[in-house]
Design a protein around this motif. Structure first.
Motif, PDB file in Angstrom:
ATOM      1  N   GLU A  73      -3.626  17.322 -22.322  1.00 19.51           N
ATOM      2  CA  GLU A  73      -2.286  16.960 -22.792  1.00 19.51           C
ATOM      3  C   GLU A  73      -1.409  16.509 -21.626  1.00 19.51           C
ATOM      4  OE1 GLU A  73      -0.155  19.560 -25.381  1.00 19.51           O
ATOM      5  OE2 GLU A  73      -1.990  20.174 -26.396  1.00 19.51           O
ATOM      6  N   ALA A  74      -1.558  17.163 -20.485  1.00 20.28           N
ATOM      7  CA  ALA A  74      -0.761  16.799 -19.309  1.00 20.28           C
ATOM      8  C   ALA A  74      -1.081  15.375 -18.857  1.00 20.28           C
ATOM      9  CB  ALA A  74      -1.015  17.783 -18.177  1.00 20.28           C
ATOM     10  N   PHE A  75      -2.370  15.056 -18.720  1.00 26.47           N
ATOM     11  CA  PHE A  75      -2.753  13.713 -18.285  1.00 26.47           C
ATOM     12  C   PHE A  75      -2.236  12.653 -19.252  1.00 26.47           C
ATOM     13  CE2 PHE A  75      -6.089  15.732 -15.669  1.00 26.47           C
ATOM     14  CZ  PHE A  75      -5.876  15.050 -14.486  1.00 26.47           C
ATOM     15  N   PHE A  76      -2.451  12.870 -20.545  1.00 29.36           N
ATOM     16  CA  PHE A  76      -2.119  11.831 -21.510  1.00 29.36           C
ATOM     17  C   PHE A  76      -0.631  11.762 -21.823  1.00 29.36           C
ATOM     18  CE2 PHE A  76      -6.672  12.233 -21.994  1.00 29.36           C
ATOM     19  CZ  PHE A  76      -7.025  10.909 -21.852  1.00 29.36           C
ATOM     20  N   SER A  77       0.125  12.761 -21.416  1.00 29.24           N
ATOM     21  CA  SER A  77       1.573  12.661 -21.574  1.00 29.24           C
ATOM     22  C   SER A  77       2.191  11.867 -20.424  1.00 29.24           C
ATOM     23  CB  SER A  77       2.219  14.040 -21.666  1.00 29.24           C
ATOM     24  OG  SER A  77       2.140  14.720 -20.427  1.00 29.24           O
ATOM     25  N   VAL A  78       1.477  11.775 -19.281  1.00 30.04           N
ATOM     26  CA  VAL A  78       1.991  11.064 -18.115  1.00 30.04           C
ATOM     27  C   VAL A  78       1.439   9.639 -18.046  1.00 30.04           C
ATOM     28  CG1 VAL A  78       2.027  11.038 -15.583  1.00 30.04           C
ATOM     29  CG2 VAL A  78       2.379  13.185 -16.817  1.00 30.04           C
ATOM     30  N   LEU A  79       0.167   9.445 -18.416  1.00 29.93           N
ATOM     31  CA  LEU A  79      -0.435   8.113 -18.338  1.00 29.93           C
ATOM     32  C   LEU A  79       0.290   7.148 -19.268  1.00 29.93           C
ATOM     33  CD1 LEU A  79      -4.225   8.975 -18.413  1.00 29.93           C
ATOM     34  CD2 LEU A  79      -2.884   8.237 -16.458  1.00 29.93           C
ATOM     35  N   PRO A  80       0.488   5.909 -18.834  1.00 27.28           N
ATOM     36  CA  PRO A  80       1.148   4.924 -19.703  1.00 27.28           C
ATOM     37  C   PRO A  80       0.309   4.646 -20.953  1.00 27.28           C
ATOM     38  CG  PRO A  80       0.933   4.092 -17.449  1.00 27.28           C
ATOM     39  CD  PRO A  80       0.156   5.365 -17.525  1.00 27.28           C
ATOM     40  N   GLN A  81       0.914   4.703 -22.112  1.00 24.83           N
ATOM     41  CA  GLN A  81       0.210   4.476 -23.369  1.00 24.83           C
ATOM     42  C   GLN A  81      -0.370   3.066 -23.448  1.00 24.83           C
ATOM     43  OE1 GLN A  81      -0.438   6.797 -25.778  1.00 24.83           O
ATOM     44  NE2 GLN A  81       0.382   8.198 -24.242  1.00 24.83           N
ATOM     45  N   VAL A  97       0.837  -1.190   0.000  1.00 23.77           N
ATOM     46  CA  VAL A  97       0.000   0.000   0.000  1.00 23.77           C
ATOM     47  C   VAL A  97       0.882   1.254   0.000  1.00 23.77           C
ATOM     48  CG1 VAL A  97      -1.744   1.277   1.298  1.00 23.77           C
ATOM     49  CG2 VAL A  97      -1.897  -1.189   1.129  1.00 23.77           C
ATOM     50  N   LYS A  98       1.954   1.229   0.763  1.00 25.65           N
ATOM     51  CA  LYS A  98       2.833   2.391   0.832  1.00 25.65           C
ATOM     52  C   LYS A  98       3.461   2.676  -0.536  1.00 25.65           C
ATOM     53  CE  LYS A  98       6.717   4.332   3.343  1.00 25.65           C
ATOM     54  NZ  LYS A  98       7.733   4.124   4.368  1.00 25.65           N
ATOM     55  N   GLU A  99       3.856   1.614  -1.255  1.00 27.61           N
ATOM     56  CA  GLU A  99       4.457   1.784  -2.582  1.00 27.61           C
ATOM     57  C   GLU A  99       3.461   2.408  -3.560  1.00 27.61           C
ATOM     58  OE1 GLU A  99       4.500  -1.210  -0.972  1.00 27.61           O
ATOM     59  OE2 GLU A  99       6.584  -1.243  -0.341  1.00 27.61           O
ATOM     60  N   LEU A 100       2.198   1.989  -3.464  1.00 24.90           N
ATOM     61  CA  LEU A 100       1.165   2.547  -4.333  1.00 24.90           C
ATOM     62  C   LEU A 100       0.976   4.036  -4.063  1.00 24.90           C
ATOM     63  CD1 LEU A 100      -1.052   2.224  -6.456  1.00 24.90           C
ATOM     64  CD2 LEU A 100      -2.595   1.586  -4.604  1.00 24.90           C
ATOM     65  N   MET A 101       0.967   4.419  -2.796  1.00 22.25           N
ATOM     66  CA  MET A 101       0.800   5.830  -2.446  1.00 22.25           C
ATOM     67  C   MET A 101       1.964   6.668  -2.975  1.00 22.25           C
ATOM     68  SD  MET A 101      -2.112   6.057  -1.116  1.00 22.25           S
ATOM     69  CE  MET A 101      -2.029   7.736  -0.577  1.00 22.25           C
ATOM     70  N   VAL A 102       3.169   6.142  -2.885  1.00 19.22           N
ATOM     71  CA  VAL A 102       4.330   6.864  -3.401  1.00 19.22           C
ATOM     72  C   VAL A 102       4.203   6.999  -4.921  1.00 19.22           C
ATOM     73  CG1 VAL A 102       6.829   6.747  -3.758  1.00 19.22           C
ATOM     74  CG2 VAL A 102       5.858   6.232  -1.512  1.00 19.22           C
ATOM     75  N   ILE A 107       1.988  14.993 -13.441  1.00 18.40           N
ATOM     76  CA  ILE A 107       0.866  15.597 -14.179  1.00 18.40           C
ATOM     77  C   ILE A 107       0.853  17.102 -13.966  1.00 18.40           C
ATOM     78  CG2 ILE A 107      -1.657  15.751 -14.303  1.00 18.40           C
ATOM     79  CD1 ILE A 107      -1.675  12.694 -13.709  1.00 18.40           C
ATOM     80  N   ILE A 108       1.063  17.542 -12.733  1.00 13.94           N
ATOM     81  CA  ILE A 108       1.088  18.985 -12.457  1.00 13.94           C
ATOM     82  C   ILE A 108       2.246  19.654 -13.196  1.00 13.94           C
ATOM     83  CG2 ILE A 108       1.434  20.725 -10.647  1.00 13.94           C
ATOM     84  CD1 ILE A 108      -0.150  18.802  -8.782  1.00 13.94           C
ATOM     85  N   LEU A 109       3.424  19.022 -13.187  1.00 12.82           N
ATOM     86  CA  LEU A 109       4.557  19.582 -13.930  1.00 12.82           C
ATOM     87  C   LEU A 109       4.260  19.654 -15.427  1.00 12.82           C
ATOM     88  CD1 LEU A 109       7.728  17.984 -12.301  1.00 12.82           C
ATOM     89  CD2 LEU A 109       6.956  20.349 -12.164  1.00 12.82           C
ATOM     90  N   LEU A 124       1.435   7.039  -6.712  1.00 11.77           N
ATOM     91  CA  LEU A 124       0.384   8.005  -7.019  1.00 11.77           C
ATOM     92  C   LEU A 124       0.854   9.429  -6.761  1.00 11.77           C
ATOM     93  CD1 LEU A 124      -2.754   6.141  -5.661  1.00 11.77           C
ATOM     94  CD2 LEU A 124      -2.046   6.428  -8.041  1.00 11.77           C
ATOM     95  N   ASP A 125       1.609   9.641  -5.692  1.00 16.08           N
ATOM     96  CA  ASP A 125       2.149  10.974  -5.407  1.00 16.08           C
ATOM     97  C   ASP A 125       3.047  11.443  -6.551  1.00 16.08           C
ATOM     98  OD1 ASP A 125       0.821  11.080  -2.998  1.00 16.08           O
ATOM     99  OD2 ASP A 125       2.594  10.598  -1.787  1.00 16.08           O
ATOM    100  N   VAL A 126       3.897  10.545  -7.035  1.00 16.86           N
ATOM    101  CA  VAL A 126       4.806  10.886  -8.134  1.00 16.86           C
ATOM    102  C   VAL A 126       4.008  11.160  -9.402  1.00 16.86           C
ATOM    103  CG1 VAL A 126       6.624   9.977  -9.632  1.00 16.86           C
ATOM    104  CG2 VAL A 126       6.780   9.669  -7.155  1.00 16.86           C
ATOM    105  N   ALA A 127       2.987  10.352  -9.674  1.00 17.71           N
ATOM    106  CA  ALA A 127       2.170  10.546 -10.875  1.00 17.71           C
ATOM    107  C   ALA A 127       1.462  11.900 -10.834  1.00 17.71           C
ATOM    108  CB  ALA A 127       1.161   9.408 -11.019  1.00 17.71           C
TER     109      ALA A 127
END
Length: 66
Positions: free
Chosen positions: A27-35, A1-6, A15-17, A8-11
């Motif tokens: 464009e931000a979402f789809f540039s970060v989401l895995p194709q 669970v801790k790994e998932l939270m980390v 996205i914000i960057l 998600l925090d990074v994702a």
């Protein structure tokens, strides 16, 4: 669970960057989401995607009619 939270925090951070660079949320979402996940914006599923998803059903129907 801790790994998932980390993850998600990074994702969320990525996205914000991406948004700050592109000034476009889509464009931000789809540039970060895995194709490989095949994510598409709602309302923008093209006909070829629909056929790819329902292609097996069409083949099954065709074989039944013969």
């Amino acid at each position: 669970v801790k790994e998932l939270m980390v993850f998600l925090d990074v994702a969320v951070f990525e996205i914000i960057l991406a948004y700050l660079e592109k000034r476009d949320w889509k464009e931000a979402f789809f540039s970060v989401l895995p194709q490989r996940k095949g994510a598409v914006p709602l309302g923008e599923v093209n006909d070829s995607s629909k056929h790819a998803l329902s292609g097996k059903e069409d083949e099954d129907n065709d074989s039944d009619s013969n």
